[in-house]
Design a protein around this motif. Structure first.
Motif, PDB file in Angstrom:
ATOM      1  N   GLY A  37      87.041  59.658  15.266  1.00  0.00           N
ATOM      2  CA  GLY A  37      86.461  60.407  14.165  1.00  0.00           C
ATOM      3  C   GLY A  37      85.007  60.801  14.260  1.00  0.00           C
ATOM      4  N   ALA A  38      84.351  60.626  15.409  1.00  0.00           N
ATOM      5  CA  ALA A  38      82.977  61.100  15.537  1.00  0.00           C
ATOM      6  C   ALA A  38      82.945  62.614  15.349  1.00  0.00           C
ATOM      7  CB  ALA A  38      82.403  60.724  16.897  1.00  0.00           C
ATOM      8  N   ASP A  39      81.993  63.084  14.564  1.00  0.00           N
ATOM      9  CA  ASP A  39      81.911  64.525  14.297  1.00  0.00           C
ATOM     10  C   ASP A  39      81.357  65.283  15.489  1.00  0.00           C
ATOM     11  OD1 ASP A  39      82.683  64.574  11.377  1.00  0.00           O
ATOM     12  OD2 ASP A  39      80.974  63.203  11.271  1.00  0.00           O
ATOM     13  N   VAL A  40      80.332  64.728  16.121  1.00  0.00           N
ATOM     14  CA  VAL A  40      79.708  65.363  17.286  1.00  0.00           C
ATOM     15  C   VAL A  40      79.445  64.279  18.326  1.00  0.00           C
ATOM     16  CG1 VAL A  40      77.745  66.675  18.160  1.00  0.00           C
ATOM     17  CG2 VAL A  40      78.609  67.134  15.859  1.00  0.00           C
ATOM     18  N   VAL A  41      79.839  64.550  19.565  1.00  0.00           N
ATOM     19  CA  VAL A  41      79.594  63.612  20.670  1.00  0.00           C
ATOM     20  C   VAL A  41      78.821  64.338  21.758  1.00  0.00           C
ATOM     21  CG1 VAL A  41      80.611  62.143  22.437  1.00  0.00           C
ATOM     22  CG2 VAL A  41      81.686  62.293  20.190  1.00  0.00           C
ATOM     23  N   TYR A  42      77.646  63.796  22.096  1.00  0.00           N
ATOM     24  CA  TYR A  42      76.844  64.314  23.193  1.00  0.00           C
ATOM     25  C   TYR A  42      76.877  63.320  24.351  1.00  0.00           C
ATOM     26  CZ  TYR A  42      74.726  67.549  19.796  1.00  0.00           C
ATOM     27  OH  TYR A  42      74.514  68.510  18.848  1.00  0.00           O
ATOM     28  N   ALA A  43      76.616  63.806  25.549  1.00  0.00           N
ATOM     29  CA  ALA A  43      76.489  62.934  26.715  1.00  0.00           C
ATOM     30  C   ALA A  43      75.316  63.407  27.552  1.00  0.00           C
ATOM     31  CB  ALA A  43      77.770  62.939  27.552  1.00  0.00           C
ATOM     32  N   TRP A  44      74.580  62.468  28.106  1.00  0.00           N
ATOM     33  CA  TRP A  44      73.531  62.815  29.056  1.00  0.00           C
ATOM     34  C   TRP A  44      74.178  63.198  30.380  1.00  0.00           C
ATOM     35  CZ3 TRP A  44      69.137  58.629  28.304  1.00  0.00           C
ATOM     36  CH2 TRP A  44      68.586  58.804  27.028  1.00  0.00           C
ATOM     37  N   PRO A  45      73.509  64.006  31.197  1.00  0.00           N
ATOM     38  CA  PRO A  45      74.147  64.515  32.431  1.00  0.00           C
ATOM     39  C   PRO A  45      74.668  63.427  33.368  1.00  0.00           C
ATOM     40  CG  PRO A  45      72.128  65.714  31.966  1.00  0.00           C
ATOM     41  CD  PRO A  45      72.175  64.594  30.981  1.00  0.00           C
ATOM     42  N   GLY A  46      73.989  62.299  33.440  1.00  0.00           N
ATOM     43  CA  GLY A  46      74.415  61.244  34.358  1.00  0.00           C
ATOM     44  C   GLY A  46      75.414  60.269  33.782  1.00  0.00           C
ATOM     45  N   ALA A  47      75.920  60.523  32.589  1.00  0.00           N
ATOM     46  CA  ALA A  47      76.847  59.600  31.941  1.00  0.00           C
ATOM     47  C   ALA A  47      78.154  59.494  32.725  1.00  0.00           C
ATOM     48  CB  ALA A  47      77.134  60.061  30.513  1.00  0.00           C
ATOM     49  N   VAL A  48      78.723  58.289  32.746  1.00  0.00           N
ATOM     50  CA  VAL A  48      80.009  58.037  33.398  1.00  0.00           C
ATOM     51  C   VAL A  48      80.974  57.553  32.327  1.00  0.00           C
ATOM     52  CG1 VAL A  48      81.205  56.793  35.225  1.00  0.00           C
ATOM     53  CG2 VAL A  48      78.784  57.379  35.500  1.00  0.00           C
ATOM     54  N   ILE A  49      82.073  58.286  32.153  1.00  0.00           N
ATOM     55  CA  ILE A  49      82.980  58.051  31.033  1.00  0.00           C
ATOM     56  C   ILE A  49      84.404  57.920  31.554  1.00  0.00           C
ATOM     57  CG2 ILE A  49      83.803  58.967  28.821  1.00  0.00           C
ATOM     58  CD1 ILE A  49      81.208  60.788  28.933  1.00  0.00           C
ATOM     59  N   GLY A  50      85.071  56.839  31.207  1.00  0.00           N
ATOM     60  CA  GLY A  50      86.446  56.686  31.664  1.00  0.00           C
ATOM     61  C   GLY A  50      87.044  55.374  31.199  1.00  0.00           C
ATOM     62  N   MET A  51      88.276  55.141  31.598  1.00  0.00           N
ATOM     63  CA  MET A  51      88.968  53.937  31.165  1.00  0.00           C
ATOM     64  C   MET A  51      88.551  52.707  31.965  1.00  0.00           C
ATOM     65  SD  MET A  51      90.377  54.807  28.558  1.00  0.00           S
ATOM     66  CE  MET A  51      90.985  53.177  28.196  1.00  0.00           C
ATOM     67  N   MET A  52      87.932  52.910  33.153  1.00  0.00           N
ATOM     68  CA  MET A  52      87.409  51.771  33.895  1.00  0.00           C
ATOM     69  C   MET A  52      86.339  52.247  34.871  1.00  0.00           C
ATOM     70  SD  MET A  52      90.606  50.924  36.456  1.00  0.00           S
ATOM     71  CE  MET A  52      89.865  49.383  36.968  1.00  0.00           C
ATOM     72  N   ASN A  53      85.571  51.298  35.397  1.00  0.00           N
ATOM     73  CA  ASN A  53      84.525  51.621  36.354  1.00  0.00           C
ATOM     74  C   ASN A  53      85.131  52.342  37.555  1.00  0.00           C
ATOM     75  OD1 ASN A  53      82.711  51.206  38.698  1.00  0.00           O
ATOM     76  ND2 ASN A  53      81.500  50.084  37.196  1.00  0.00           N
ATOM     77  N   PRO A  54      84.565  53.495  37.969  1.00  0.00           N
ATOM     78  CA  PRO A  54      85.157  54.265  39.079  1.00  0.00           C
ATOM     79  C   PRO A  54      85.337  53.457  40.361  1.00  0.00           C
ATOM     80  CG  PRO A  54      83.516  55.583  37.948  1.00  0.00           C
ATOM     81  CD  PRO A  54      83.431  54.214  37.361  1.00  0.00           C
ATOM     82  N   SER A  55      84.371  52.610  40.725  1.00  0.00           N
ATOM     83  CA  SER A  55      84.499  51.841  41.966  1.00  0.00           C
ATOM     84  C   SER A  55      85.664  50.855  41.886  1.00  0.00           C
ATOM     85  CB  SER A  55      83.203  51.095  42.261  1.00  0.00           C
ATOM     86  OG  SER A  55      82.911  50.145  41.254  1.00  0.00           O
ATOM     87  N   ALA A  83      69.657  68.466  14.704  1.00  0.00           N
ATOM     88  CA  ALA A  83      70.412  69.690  14.406  1.00  0.00           C
ATOM     89  C   ALA A  83      71.851  69.361  14.022  1.00  0.00           C
ATOM     90  CB  ALA A  83      70.380  70.616  15.618  1.00  0.00           C
ATOM     91  N   ALA A  84      72.444  68.375  14.696  1.00  0.00           N
ATOM     92  CA  ALA A  84      73.828  67.989  14.381  1.00  0.00           C
ATOM     93  C   ALA A  84      73.915  67.406  12.976  1.00  0.00           C
ATOM     94  CB  ALA A  84      74.326  66.970  15.409  1.00  0.00           C
ATOM     95  N   PHE A  85      72.977  66.539  12.599  1.00  0.00           N
ATOM     96  CA  PHE A  85      73.009  65.960  11.258  1.00  0.00           C
ATOM     97  C   PHE A  85      72.732  67.020  10.185  1.00  0.00           C
ATOM     98  CE2 PHE A  85      72.240  61.602  13.173  1.00  0.00           C
ATOM     99  CZ  PHE A  85      73.454  61.096  12.751  1.00  0.00           C
ATOM    100  N   GLU A  86      71.873  67.978  10.477  1.00  0.00           N
ATOM    101  CA  GLU A  86      71.642  69.069   9.521  1.00  0.00           C
ATOM    102  C   GLU A  86      72.916  69.880   9.306  1.00  0.00           C
ATOM    103  OE1 GLU A  86      68.362  71.291  11.043  1.00  0.00           O
ATOM    104  OE2 GLU A  86      66.853  69.961  10.160  1.00  0.00           O
ATOM    105  N   MET A  87      73.648  70.118  10.375  1.00  0.00           N
ATOM    106  CA  MET A  87      74.915  70.835  10.271  1.00  0.00           C
ATOM    107  C   MET A  87      75.926  70.059   9.432  1.00  0.00           C
ATOM    108  SD  MET A  87      77.460  71.972  13.378  1.00  0.00           S
ATOM    109  CE  MET A  87      77.745  70.263  13.860  1.00  0.00           C
ATOM    110  N   LEU A  88      75.880  68.712   9.525  1.00  0.00           N
ATOM    111  CA  LEU A  88      76.850  67.859   8.840  1.00  0.00           C
ATOM    112  C   LEU A  88      76.366  67.388   7.473  1.00  0.00           C
ATOM    113  CD1 LEU A  88      77.737  65.660  11.949  1.00  0.00           C
ATOM    114  CD2 LEU A  88      79.249  67.340  10.872  1.00  0.00           C
ATOM    115  N   PHE A  89      75.229  67.897   7.014  1.00  0.00           N
ATOM    116  CA  PHE A  89      74.615  67.383   5.796  1.00  0.00           C
ATOM    117  C   PHE A  89      75.543  67.471   4.583  1.00  0.00           C
ATOM    118  CE2 PHE A  89      71.749  67.724   2.096  1.00  0.00           C
ATOM    119  CZ  PHE A  89      71.067  66.522   2.240  1.00  0.00           C
ATOM    120  N   THR A  90      76.327  68.507   4.505  1.00  0.00           N
ATOM    121  CA  THR A  90      77.222  68.696   3.345  1.00  0.00           C
ATOM    122  C   THR A  90      78.657  68.261   3.646  1.00  0.00           C
ATOM    123  OG1 THR A  90      77.627  70.992   4.020  1.00  0.00           O
ATOM    124  CG2 THR A  90      75.838  70.601   2.449  1.00  0.00           C
TER     125      THR A  90
END
Length: 291
Positions: free
Chosen positions: A194-212, A271-278
């Motif tokens: 249910g997160a309204d907006v999700v950002y990631a930094w360019p070096g972020a690693v996202i997955g179900m387990m560590n790639p190695s 900016a994201a919170f301003e968009m979600l203010f209402t």
């Protein structure tokens, strides 16, 4: 033990702490929290954020420095600082408006979640939701702490944290700053709950387990037969990360809304919170949840 939220050395210090806390809170859930106008530039970029996060995932850093670089006037009121230090919670302002912040703390237990940390974060999210205060989540989590004594309870604690995020109707913005693995990542304010907006930094690693670790399972036979196992693991890990676990791969699958530069975090989050203010959610009439 997590019973007291703040501690003061004197009566005066306690009373001033109460005044400070109340400055972040509205009178009730139908009113807005006090807006504190600041001279801090909303568009302020902090290039230090590029260097605050070490390239080596095994090197710890203090997430409070990251929080201070994003919020108004670099000011953060931490709640329960002496309990479950692997998660940091507290209040700050973004663009003059109060927000609740939940962040993994890599400087303590590598930021992994355990029972106390899950309960601490869940209680805080429910509090923010009760007073209609938006929630910002900074994610850098490898998983859950494995302990024999907690195996029977960790599932319930994780469920309570997941429910707290999913049930909260306030604006929810998540920033993945480094690593986000497994069910712990899903629990920490992910798009799936249910997160309204999700950002990631360019070096972020996202997955179900560590790639190695994934590579060691998927290519076990090739690694065993290889004359240079370390080189093969590094090669396959790079391929797997780019294909499955990079921020770009997560964005292509819809798990991340945008990939942002670290220095732009403050202005993009505001900016994201301003968009979600209402933001308003219509939900079925019920007394309360049961989790």
């Amino acid at each position: 033990s997590g019973v007291a939220h703040f501690m003061g050395e004197s009566e005066e210090e306690v009373l001033m702490g109460i005044r400070e806390l109340l400055s972040f809170l509205p009178s009730n859930n139908l009113e807005d929290a006090p807006v504190v106008h600041t001279t801090d530039d909303i568009r302020r970029e902090d290039e230090r954020l590029q260097t605050l996060i070490p390239a080596d995932p095994n090197v710890p850093y203090d997430v409070k420095e990251v929080i201070g670089s994003v919020v108004d006037d670099h000011y953060f009121l931490e709640v329960m600082p002496h309990f479950a230090k692997n998660v940091v919670i507290g209040f700050a302002r973004l663009g003059g408006h109060s927000v609740g912040i939940v962040a993994n703390q890599p400087a303590f237990l590598a930021g992994v979640l355990d029972i106390d940390a899950s309960d601490k974060a869940a209680r805080f999210i429910r509090f923010c939701d009760a007073f209609n205060i938006p929630v910002l989540t900074l994610v850098n989590v490898k998983g859950y702490k494995a302990k024999m004594c907690s195996e029977r309870r960790i599932a319930k604690a994780a469920a309570r944290l997941t429910y707290a995020y999913a049930n909260a109707s306030v604006p929810k913005v998540t920033v993945i700053v480094k690593e986000a693995f497994g069910s712990a990542y899903l629990t920490m304010g992910s798009k799936s709950i249910g997160a309204d907006v999700v950002y990631a930094w360019p070096g972020a690693v996202i997955g179900m387990m560590n790639p190695s670790e994934a590579v060691k399972i998927m290519y076990a036979k090739e690694i065993a037969a290889s004359g240079d196992a370390a080189a093969l693991i590094n090669e396959k890990t790079a391929e797997y990360t780019a294909l499955q676990s990079s921020a770009v791969a997560a964005a292509k699958r819809g798990y991340v809304d945008d990939i942002i530069k670290a220095g732009e975090t403050r202005q993009r989050v505001i900016a994201a919170f301003e968009m979600l203010f209402t933001k308003r959610e219509d939900r079925p009439s019920k007394k309360h949840g049961t989790v």
